[in-house]
Write a protein that holds these residues in place. Structure first.
Motif: not given
Ligand code: G3P
Length: 214
Positions: A128-132, A134-135, A140-141, A166-167
């Protein structure tokens, strides 16, 4: 939680490996393009450094192409995990390759039902892609939490690999939510060890000692 590095840079992989905390590697076509190297050759180089799972993505988007490329990638080294998109063709390829004994990582997962289906098809990892998310102002979480819950409800053995990190807070939240693995870019891995109180504390220890004993 296992820690993978998300890169195709051999230098970054070697540096992370030397830290003693690296469990695996994920690559993708964009990361390879950034390096400007031959994908097969680079995967072989990575597998000489890292003994844990190394995800190697297919470029094909059709079933036959995915199977052809997946079988080729799986021959590179024993620890190669074939990365496939979470599409209908990818799902079918996941089943075929898994039945042949090849481990798979189903990528580009953005909703929990993709994760449920790939688990049923025998995926070793789901990404699963969290950052994308959130973008685009989606959380994402929440996706990580939902997949964790579904996998626990039914005992699916597929490992939940949190990607597009991302962080450092993403890593903290993934660990709290029970992700099995986080794949993290090298600059974020380095930030995970940073704290200004560690730096100032160390500076003071050294200064105090030097002041007393020269
Ligand atoms: O490897 C897949 C994933 O981690 C990509 O991350 O930053 O391109 O969304 P990103």
């Amino acid at each position: 939680m296992e820690l993978y590095i998300d890169t195709a840079s051999l230098d970054e992989i070697k540096q992370a490996h030397d830290l003693g905390v690296l469990d695996g590697v994920t690559t993708n076509p964009s990361l390879i393009a950034k390096e400007g190297v031959d994908y097969t050759k680079r995967l072989a180089e990575i597998c000489e450094v890292v003994s844990g799972p190394v995800s190697a993505e297919v470029i094909a988007v059709d079933y036959d192409g995915m199977i052809r490329e997946g079988r080729d990638r799986a021959k590179i080294a024993e620890n190669i995990v074939v990365k496939l998109p979470s599409t209908l063709a990818g799902l079918r390829a996941c089943k075929t390759l898994s039945d042949e004994g090849t481990r798979t990582n189903l990528t580009l997962c953005f909703q929990p039902l993709q994760a449920m289906l790939v688990a049923k098809a025998g995926a070793f990892l789901v990404s699963p892609f969290i950052g994308r998310l959130d973008d685009i102002a989606q959380d994402g979480m929440t996706l990580i939490q939902e997949i964790r819950q579904i996998y626990d409800n039914f005992g699916y053995p597929t490992k939940l690999l949190a990607a597009s990190i991302r962080h450092p807070m993403h890593v903290v939240q993934c660990a709290l939510a029970g992700a099995d693995v986080a794949t993290v870019p090298f600059d974020v891995i380095k930030k995970m060890l940073n704290h200004p109180l560690t730096d100032s504390g160390l500076e003071k220890f050294v200064a105090d000692y030097k002041k007393a004993f020269g």
